[in-house]
Scaffold this motif. Structure first.
Motif, PDB file in Angstrom:
ATOM      1  N   ASP A 376      14.331  -3.701  -3.539  1.00 24.58           N
ATOM      2  CA  ASP A 376      15.034  -4.186  -4.446  1.00 24.58           C
ATOM      3  C   ASP A 376      15.612  -3.590  -5.438  1.00 24.58           C
ATOM      4  O   ASP A 376      16.716  -3.843  -6.193  1.00 24.58           O
ATOM      5  N   GLY A 377      15.342  -2.581  -5.341  1.00 23.10           N
ATOM      6  CA  GLY A 377      16.602  -1.281  -6.480  1.00 23.10           C
ATOM      7  C   GLY A 377      15.584  -1.022  -7.247  1.00 23.10           C
ATOM      8  O   GLY A 377      16.584   0.298  -8.060  1.00 23.10           O
ATOM      9  N   SER A 378      14.983  -1.135  -8.353  1.00 26.20           N
ATOM     10  CA  SER A 378      13.962  -1.142  -8.800  1.00 26.20           C
ATOM     11  C   SER A 378      13.201   0.317  -8.976  1.00 26.20           C
ATOM     12  O   SER A 378      13.253   0.819  -8.053  1.00 26.20           O
ATOM     13  N   LEU A 379      12.845   0.988 -10.140  1.00 24.65           N
ATOM     14  CA  LEU A 379      12.569   2.253 -10.061  1.00 24.65           C
ATOM     15  C   LEU A 379      10.919   2.505 -10.585  1.00 24.65           C
ATOM     16  O   LEU A 379      10.777   1.869 -11.415  1.00 24.65           O
ATOM     17  N   VAL A 380      10.194   3.395  -9.838  1.00 20.21           N
ATOM     18  CA  VAL A 380       9.050   3.192 -10.630  1.00 20.21           C
ATOM     19  C   VAL A 380       8.274   4.411 -10.535  1.00 20.21           C
ATOM     20  O   VAL A 380       8.630   5.598  -9.571  1.00 20.21           O
ATOM     21  N   GLU A 381       7.118   4.708 -10.300  1.00 21.69           N
ATOM     22  CA  GLU A 381       6.473   6.408 -10.733  1.00 21.69           C
ATOM     23  C   GLU A 381       5.566   6.403 -10.332  1.00 21.69           C
ATOM     24  O   GLU A 381       4.616   5.746 -10.671  1.00 21.69           O
ATOM     25  N   ARG A 382       5.009   7.279 -10.076  1.00 20.49           N
ATOM     26  CA  ARG A 382       3.752   7.331  -9.242  1.00 20.49           C
ATOM     27  C   ARG A 382       3.271   8.515  -9.119  1.00 20.49           C
ATOM     28  O   ARG A 382       3.802   9.639  -8.868  1.00 20.49           O
ATOM     29  N   ARG A 383       1.668   8.679  -9.286  1.00 22.36           N
ATOM     30  CA  ARG A 383       0.964   9.992  -9.876  1.00 22.36           C
ATOM     31  C   ARG A 383       0.180  10.378  -8.148  1.00 22.36           C
ATOM     32  O   ARG A 383      -0.468   9.574  -7.842  1.00 22.36           O
TER      33      ARG A 383
END
Length: 562
Positions: A376-383
Motif C-alpha cells: 500500500d506504499g507505507s514504510l515499515v522497518e524490521r530487525r
C-alpha cells in the motif's frame, strides 16, 4: 560419504555424460546394453496406443507424431512433457495419474552386451545422484519428495526393491520418501545394476571443446565422439541482489537471536527453508502474491497429499488477505498432521508480508535493520538476524567452451543473467524449444534430464532412450534389425519390467535393435487437464521431484520487490 572411482579416468571413450544425476544413471544403464521394448503380449490399457505400437514395438525406431497424436485428447497423458517422455512414462506406469490400479509396466527389457557403448559418467557430486546428494539450499533432509517413490525409480533396481533390501519390509503404497532416503537409493543404484565401472564422482568437468573427430574434455584430457549434457538446471541458487548481499555476513544459523530470519521467496524452496528453520526461531517471510496472474506453485498441493505445503500456502494466503488471527489459529489447529509444520507456533513466530520492496539495509553487528515498503506504499522497518534468498535455482553450461555454449544455447545476448564467470544461467525453459525439435541440440551433443524442460524423473526415460538410440546407431556401421517375431518365439527367455526391477542385470536376450526416434516436437502446449489427489504435475512449469527449485514467480525486480 564421498565415493571416488578406484580406477583412473579413461583417455578416450565413445561417449561422455556430464553430470551424475538420475538421467545420467538411466542413460548409462541403456549404454551398458539394457534396452527396453514394448511388451506386445501385455497390451497397454489404451487400445489406440496398443494398436499403434503393434506396428512398431521397437522404442528406438518410432515415428512419434502419429504414435502420440491422440495424447492431447486423453486424460491419461501429460501434455506438459515432451511426447517421447510421455510415451515412456505411460509404458512404465500406465494410467499412473488417473487410476490407482493397472500400473503394471508394459516394457520388456533385453540385455545386449554386444550393443554396449564405452562411456564415462562424470559428475562433481560426491555420490551418484547429482543434486539429490548435495544440499544446495538449507533444507531439512527429512522433508518428503513431491513425487511418490514409484515415480523416482530407475530401471533395473526400483526404489521399492532398495527399500526391501535395506529395511526388510515391503514399501507401502503412496510413500513420499525423504531426500536422504532417495539420495541413499541413487548412491546404491550403480552397484546394484552393474554400471559402477562407468561412474566417476567428485569429477568437476571444464574446458570442453569440439575437435574435428569429436570432443576434448580439457580438464581431464579425455577424448570422446559423443557428448551428453546431463548437468541439470538446479546446480546454483539464483544470486542474491546487490542490495541484499551485505546480509550474507550475518550468521543466519544462529537460532537464539531474538531477531527473526528473513526468508524471501514464494515457492517450494522458500517453503522448505521455512519448514526447516527451528520452530522457536522467528521468521519474516516476504513473498510475491499474484494468484490470478502468477500463482505460487504451492497452490497446486492438495492438503491430503502434501499437508505441509498446503498449510504453508494457507499461511501466505492469510497474510495476503490480512485474515483475522482467530481464523489463522483455527486453520493451524486443524492441520497439525505434519511434524515440521505443526511444531511451530505460527501466530508468535511467523510474519508474512506479500508484494513488498526492500529499500534499504543497515548492518549493526550481528543483526540488520531493513526498510520495507508495503504493497500500500507505507514504510515499515524490521530487525533481522539472517537471510535466506530462496527464489529458485538455475544450472550452467560453463564447463563448455564459449564456442560450444554458443552452439547449444545460441549467442549470449545479455538478457539472461550470468554466474559471474561468463556462463549464463540456464533454466528448464532455456533449451525447451530446441528440445521440442531434437534432443541432439548440436551435432553429437545431446541433452537429458531437466535440460530438456522435463524435470521430473518419471519424464527422463524418453530422452535417454532417444540419446541411447542415436549413440548406438552412430557407433555401428549399419543398423541392426530387432526381430519381434523371434522375440515372440522366445518369450520364455524374456525378462519383463517387474522381474528386472529387482533382478541382476546380467540376463541375456538375443536380438538386435533399430534406432532413431522421429518427431520430438510436442504440438499441443496445453497444461494437464486432470486435477487429482495424487498430483505429480503442477501448473508451474518448473516442477521437480524434490522441490520446485526454479520458482520463477519469486524473481525480484530491480527494486528488490517481492
Amino acid at each position: 560419504m564421498a565415493e571416488r572411482h578406484p580406477l583412473p579416468l579413461p583417455s578416450a571413450v565413445d561417449t561422455i555424460i556430464i553430470g551424475n544425476g538420475p538421467s545420467a544413471l538411466i542413460l548409462s544403464y541403456f549404454l551398458h546394453g539394457h534396452l527396453p521394448s514394448y511388451d506386445i503380449t501385455n497390451p497397454h490399457p489404451d487400445p489406440t496406443l496398443h494398436k499403434k505400437l503393434l506396428e512398431c514395438s521397437n522404442l528406438f525406431e518410432v515415428d512419434l507424431p502419429p504414435l502420440t497424436d491422440h495424447f492431447a485428447s486423453s486424460l491419461r497423458y501429460s501434455t506438459q512433457a515432451l511426447p517421447i517422455n510421455t510415451l515412456l512414462d505411460t509404458l512404465l506406469r500406465p494410467n499412473a495419474d488417473t487410476e490407482v490400479v493397472d500400473v503394471k509396466s508394459r516394457l520388456r527389457w533385453a540385455h545386449r552386451p554386444d550393443l554396449a557403448i564405452t562411456h564415462a559418467v562424470l559428475g562433481d557430486a560426491s555420490r551418484p545422484g547429482g543434486q539429490w546428494v548435495d544440499n544446495p539450499v538449507a533444507a531439512s533432509w527429512n522433508i518428503g519428495t513431491l513425487s511418490y517413490a514409484e515415480m523416482l525409480s530407475l530401471p533395473g533396481y526400483s526404489f521399492a526393491a532398495h527399500h526391501l533390501r535395506t529395511h526388510h519390509q515391503v514399501l507401502p503404497s503412496f510413500t513420499r520418501p525423504n531426500r536422504r532416503e532417495v539420495a541413499d537409493y541413487f548412491a546404491a543404484y550403480p552397484a546394484a545394476v552393474g554400471i559402477e565401472d562407468s561412474i566417476f564422482n567428485l569429477t568437476k568437468v571444464g574446458n570442453v571443446s569440439r575437435l574435428s573427430t569429436g570432443f576434448l574434455i580439457g580438464s581431464h584430457n579425455i577424448r570422446c565422439k559423443n557428448l551428453v549434457l546431463a548437468s541439470g538446471t538446479f546446480s546454483f541458487s539464483i544470486p542474491t541482489p546487490p542490495l541484499l548481499r551485505p546480509l550474507a555476513t550475518l550468521r543466519s544459523d544462529l537460532g537464539l537471536s531474538e531477531a527473526p530470519l528473513l526468508i524471501l521467496g514464494s515457492g517450494f524452496t522458500a517453503a522448505d527453508a521455512i519448514l526447516s528453520t527451528p520452530p522457536q526461531r522467528g521468521i519474516l517471510h516476504l513473498f510475491r502474491w499474484a494468484p490470478d496472474t502468477r500463482p505460487s506453485p504451492l497452490r497446486g498441493c492438495h492438503r491430503s497429499a502434501y499437508p505441509e505445503y498446503a498449510g504453508m500456502y494457507r499461511k501466505m494466503k492469510l497474510a495476503a488477505t490480512k485474515a483475522s488471527s482467530s481464523k489463522a489459529a483455527s486453520a493451524s489447529k486443524r492441520r497439525k498432521s505434519y511434524p515440521l509444520f505443526s511444531e511451530r507456533d505460527w501466530g508468535k513466530t511467523y510474519e508474512g508480508i506479500p508484494n513488498a520492496e526492500i529499500l534499504d539495509v543497515v548492518i549493526n553487528k550481528e543483526v540488520a535493520n531493513v526498510m520495507i515498503r508495503l504493497a500500500d506504499g507505507s514504510l515499515v522497518e524490521r530487525r533481522i538476524s539472517g537471510l535466506q534468498y530462496v527464489v529458485g535455482r538455475r544450472g550452467s553450461l560453463g564447463y563448455l567452451s564459449p564456442g560450444l555454449q554458443a552452439e547449444v544455447l545460441g549467442p549470449h545476448d545479455g538478457a539472461s543473467p550470468d554466474l559471474g564467470y561468463g556462463a549464463q544461467m540456464v533454466s528448464v525453459r532455456s533449451l525447451r524449444e530446441k528440445a521440442g525439435k531434437d534432443l541432439e541440440v548440436a551435432p553429437q551433443i545431446f541433452i537429458t534430464g531437466s535440460l530438456t524442460g522435463d524435470s521430473l524423473i518419471r519424464f527422463t526415460y524418453g530422452g535417454c532412450v532417444y540419446a541411447a538410440g542415436k549413440i548406438i546407431e552412430s557407433s555401428k556401421s549399419n543398423s541392426f534389425p530387432y526381430s519381434f517375431d523371434a522375440e515372440k518365439r522366445s518369450l520364455n527367455a524374456s525378462v519383463n519390467d517387474k522381474e528386472i526391477l529387482g533382478a541382476s542385470p546380467k540376463n541375456n536376450i538375443n536380438g538386435g535393435i533399430e534406432v532413431g526416434v522421429k518427431g520430438l516436437l510436442h504440438t499441443d502446449p496445453q497444461l494437464d487437464k486432470q486435477s487429482l489427489a495424487r498430483p505429480t504435475d503442477f501448473t508451474d512449469g518448473d516442477v521437480h521431484d524434490w522441490r520446485h527449485p526454479v520458482d520463477t514467480s519469486d524473481q525480484l525486480v530491480a527494486s528488490y520487490g517481492v
